[in-house]
Design a protein around this motif. Sequence first.
Motif, PDB file in Angstrom:
ATOM      1  N   UNK A   1     -13.007   5.677  -5.642  1.00  0.00           N
ATOM      2  CA  UNK A   1     -12.772   5.992  -4.231  1.00  0.00           C
ATOM      3  C   UNK A   1     -13.328   4.915  -3.318  1.00  0.00           C
ATOM      4  N   UNK A   2     -14.368   4.201  -3.756  1.00  0.00           N
ATOM      5  CA  UNK A   2     -14.839   3.041  -3.003  1.00  0.00           C
ATOM      6  C   UNK A   2     -13.795   1.933  -3.024  1.00  0.00           C
ATOM      7  N   UNK A   3     -13.132   1.751  -4.156  1.00  0.00           N
ATOM      8  CA  UNK A   3     -12.036   0.782  -4.228  1.00  0.00           C
ATOM      9  C   UNK A   3     -10.923   1.179  -3.265  1.00  0.00           C
ATOM     10  N   UNK A   4     -10.602   2.465  -3.234  1.00  0.00           N
ATOM     11  CA  UNK A   4      -9.582   2.968  -2.307  1.00  0.00           C
ATOM     12  C   UNK A   4      -9.975   2.661  -0.866  1.00  0.00           C
ATOM     13  N   UNK A   5     -11.222   2.934  -0.504  1.00  0.00           N
ATOM     14  CA  UNK A   5     -11.679   2.697   0.867  1.00  0.00           C
ATOM     15  C   UNK A   5     -11.530   1.226   1.237  1.00  0.00           C
ATOM     16  N   UNK A   6     -11.958   0.336   0.344  1.00  0.00           N
ATOM     17  CA  UNK A   6     -11.865  -1.094   0.629  1.00  0.00           C
ATOM     18  C   UNK A   6     -10.425  -1.519   0.877  1.00  0.00           C
ATOM     19  N   UNK A   7      -9.513  -1.054   0.058  1.00  0.00           N
ATOM     20  CA  UNK A   7      -8.120  -1.482   0.198  1.00  0.00           C
ATOM     21  C   UNK A   7      -7.469  -0.884   1.440  1.00  0.00           C
ATOM     22  N   UNK A   8      -7.840   0.330   1.794  1.00  0.00           N
ATOM     23  CA  UNK A   8      -7.329   0.918   3.042  1.00  0.00           C
ATOM     24  C   UNK A   8      -7.816   0.105   4.230  1.00  0.00           C
ATOM     25  N   UNK A   9      -9.091  -0.266   4.233  1.00  0.00           N
ATOM     26  CA  UNK A   9      -9.608  -1.092   5.326  1.00  0.00           C
ATOM     27  C   UNK A   9      -8.897  -2.446   5.364  1.00  0.00           C
ATOM     28  N   UNK A  10      -8.621  -3.009   4.209  1.00  0.00           N
ATOM     29  CA  UNK A  10      -7.917  -4.297   4.181  1.00  0.00           C
ATOM     30  C   UNK A  10      -6.524  -4.163   4.792  1.00  0.00           C
ATOM     31  N   UNK A  11      -5.799  -3.120   4.427  1.00  0.00           N
ATOM     32  CA  UNK A  11      -4.433  -2.957   4.931  1.00  0.00           C
ATOM     33  C   UNK A  11      -4.410  -2.598   6.414  1.00  0.00           C
ATOM     34  N   UNK A  12      -5.473  -2.006   6.917  1.00  0.00           N
ATOM     35  CA  UNK A  12      -5.564  -1.706   8.346  1.00  0.00           C
ATOM     36  C   UNK A  12      -6.079  -2.898   9.151  1.00  0.00           C
ATOM     37  N   UNK A  13      -6.569  -3.922   8.467  1.00  0.00           N
ATOM     38  CA  UNK A  13      -7.164  -5.051   9.164  1.00  0.00           C
ATOM     39  C   UNK A  13      -8.561  -4.764   9.672  1.00  0.00           C
ATOM     40  N   UNK A  14      -9.309  -3.893   8.961  1.00  0.00           N
ATOM     41  CA  UNK A  14     -10.632  -3.459   9.391  1.00  0.00           C
ATOM     42  C   UNK A  14     -11.752  -3.950   8.473  1.00  0.00           C
ATOM     43  N   UNK A  15     -11.508  -5.007   7.706  1.00  0.00           N
ATOM     44  CA  UNK A  15     -12.478  -5.440   6.698  1.00  0.00           C
ATOM     45  C   UNK A  15     -13.429  -6.517   7.196  1.00  0.00           C
ATOM     46  N   UNK A  16     -13.409  -6.830   8.458  1.00  0.00           N
ATOM     47  CA  UNK A  16     -14.362  -7.776   9.023  1.00  0.00           C
ATOM     48  C   UNK A  16     -14.255  -9.158   8.422  1.00  0.00           C
ATOM     49  N   UNK A  17     -15.395  -9.747   8.084  1.00  0.00           N
ATOM     50  CA  UNK A  17     -15.415 -11.129   7.596  1.00  0.00           C
ATOM     51  C   UNK A  17     -14.767 -11.296   6.239  1.00  0.00           C
ATOM     52  N   UNK A  18     -14.561 -10.206   5.509  1.00  0.00           N
ATOM     53  CA  UNK A  18     -13.910 -10.297   4.200  1.00  0.00           C
ATOM     54  C   UNK A  18     -12.413  -9.951   4.265  1.00  0.00           C
ATOM     55  N   UNK A  19     -11.866  -9.876   5.480  1.00  0.00           N
ATOM     56  CA  UNK A  19     -10.469  -9.519   5.658  1.00  0.00           C
ATOM     57  C   UNK A  19      -9.539 -10.516   4.984  1.00  0.00           C
ATOM     58  N   UNK A  20      -8.586  -9.977   4.219  1.00  0.00           N
ATOM     59  CA  UNK A  20      -7.537 -10.787   3.604  1.00  0.00           C
ATOM     60  C   UNK A  20      -6.397 -10.917   4.600  1.00  0.00           C
ATOM     61  N   UNK A  21      -6.019 -12.122   4.913  1.00  0.00           N
ATOM     62  CA  UNK A  21      -5.019 -12.373   5.947  1.00  0.00           C
ATOM     63  C   UNK A  21      -3.656 -11.818   5.553  1.00  0.00           C
ATOM     64  N   UNK A  22      -3.036 -11.124   6.501  1.00  0.00           N
ATOM     65  CA  UNK A  22      -1.660 -10.620   6.350  1.00  0.00           C
ATOM     66  C   UNK A  22      -1.500  -9.708   5.145  1.00  0.00           C
ATOM     67  N   UNK A  23      -2.490  -8.906   4.815  1.00  0.00           N
ATOM     68  CA  UNK A  23      -2.385  -7.983   3.683  1.00  0.00           C
ATOM     69  C   UNK A  23      -1.477  -6.811   4.038  1.00  0.00           C
ATOM     70  N   UNK A  24      -0.410  -6.640   3.276  1.00  0.00           N
ATOM     71  CA  UNK A  24       0.509  -5.520   3.482  1.00  0.00           C
ATOM     72  C   UNK A  24       0.660  -4.649   2.239  1.00  0.00           C
ATOM     73  N   UNK A  25       0.296  -5.178   1.071  1.00  0.00           N
ATOM     74  CA  UNK A  25       0.297  -4.394  -0.166  1.00  0.00           C
ATOM     75  C   UNK A  25      -1.022  -4.647  -0.890  1.00  0.00           C
ATOM     76  N   UNK A  26      -1.496  -3.645  -1.608  1.00  0.00           N
ATOM     77  CA  UNK A  26      -2.781  -3.754  -2.300  1.00  0.00           C
ATOM     78  C   UNK A  26      -2.714  -2.975  -3.603  1.00  0.00           C
ATOM     79  N   UNK A  27      -3.427  -3.466  -4.609  1.00  0.00           N
ATOM     80  CA  UNK A  27      -3.418  -2.851  -5.934  1.00  0.00           C
ATOM     81  C   UNK A  27      -4.840  -2.487  -6.342  1.00  0.00           C
ATOM     82  N   UNK A  28      -4.998  -1.280  -6.886  1.00  0.00           N
ATOM     83  CA  UNK A  28      -6.292  -0.793  -7.359  1.00  0.00           C
ATOM     84  C   UNK A  28      -6.232  -0.523  -8.849  1.00  0.00           C
ATOM     85  N   UNK A  29      -7.288  -0.940  -9.570  1.00  0.00           N
ATOM     86  CA  UNK A  29      -7.390  -0.724 -11.020  1.00  0.00           C
ATOM     87  C   UNK A  29      -8.768  -0.172 -11.336  1.00  0.00           C
TER      88      UNK A  29
END
Length: 398
Positions: A353-381
């Motif tokens: 669920x922490x992985x889920x939270x990180x990827x949701x923040x990335x797709x919303x553009x809410x990851x701060x200094x660790x933001x991945x530019x133009x992220x529209x799809x994300x994969x969790x394993x």
Amino acid sequence: MADKVRVAGVGMIPFSKPGRSESYPVMAEHAARAALDDAGIPYEAVQQAYAGYVYGDSTAGQSALYSLGLSGIPVVNVNNNCATGSSALWLARQAVASGAADCVLAVGFEQMRPGALGRIWDDRPDPLHRFLDRMTELQGFDDGIPVAAQLFGGAGIAYADTYGTSPATFAKIAVKARRHAAGNPYAVFRTPVTEDEVLASPHIYGPLTRLQCCPPTCGAAAAVLCSRDFARRHGVRSPVVIRAQAMTSDSPTSFGTSGSTDMMRVVGYDMTREAARQVYEAGGCGPEDIGVVELHDCFTANELITYEALGLTPEGTGEKFVLDGDNTYGGQVVVNPSGGLLSKGHPLGATGLAQCAELVWQLRGQAGSRQVEDATTALQHNIGLGGACVVTLYEKDQ
């Protein structure tokens, strides 16, 4: 089951070393409240809950969630080793996608003890006996070394023997994890390390040194999932949906006869490959379409073999993938921007669920200094020996 399920809200607390955390009900309550606040809905709107943990007594999930309210909803306790958090997520998604519920909470937590993972019950069969028997046949067993390190370190040996991988390549993965974690306020280890420091840390097993092994961790994380109709009715603004998801368990290749398997298969390489195949097929995409990944890096060896199991790079090219920087910012795909299990930490029930939270923040553009530019799809394993593997594909809804 075809309708996409929306991730209405996510929440987690800063992870910590054992002995420095609050009790598990307090951690779980804080993470769940954060997810509900993020979704903008009250707990009374939740119709089902799935609570994941590995080290805890039965109905610990109810104990954790009763602090939110005595609503009478079904609370299902989930225990699937290190894949527990994503197993709770998988069940929550199924409940919403099937129409059994419109709004479901998944929460994961762990209050761990210091030291390596160990058995709790020694008066009954070990559920990992097949894995340990196969490991012993392939490489022997040393009762002075943590079992998980022997399993995943053995996978690292198998990979290096096949492809001639340098020990420095494994170390580079740990360096990358710390570099990413430096921007994550939830991570346990945020201080950068050098490749020389990683290699000079105490040797554990195979290519693994201490700084290439995830730490025992305490923490909690949560996600609220809902249907499109519920989102419309309740004004949920989160744009992230689960596009596809698959859960697998072991196949005969995990325990094949001598010559037909190796330690990579024992620790779940084929489970991962099959779950990823199902997700790409259901999602109508391929690994080349993924911009950010949170994968199960319990040890550097597992991150390396998982690059290939997920199809991020062809078999045998994991070392080149690392050396070319294709696993980080500016490369092909950013892997574990959170710092992963190696640096963020690994509270078993909370990890998925922490992985889920990180990827949701990335797709919303809410990851701060660790933001991945133009992220529209994300994969969790997320993988757990025993075994279970959950792969989840998220997308930013247009």
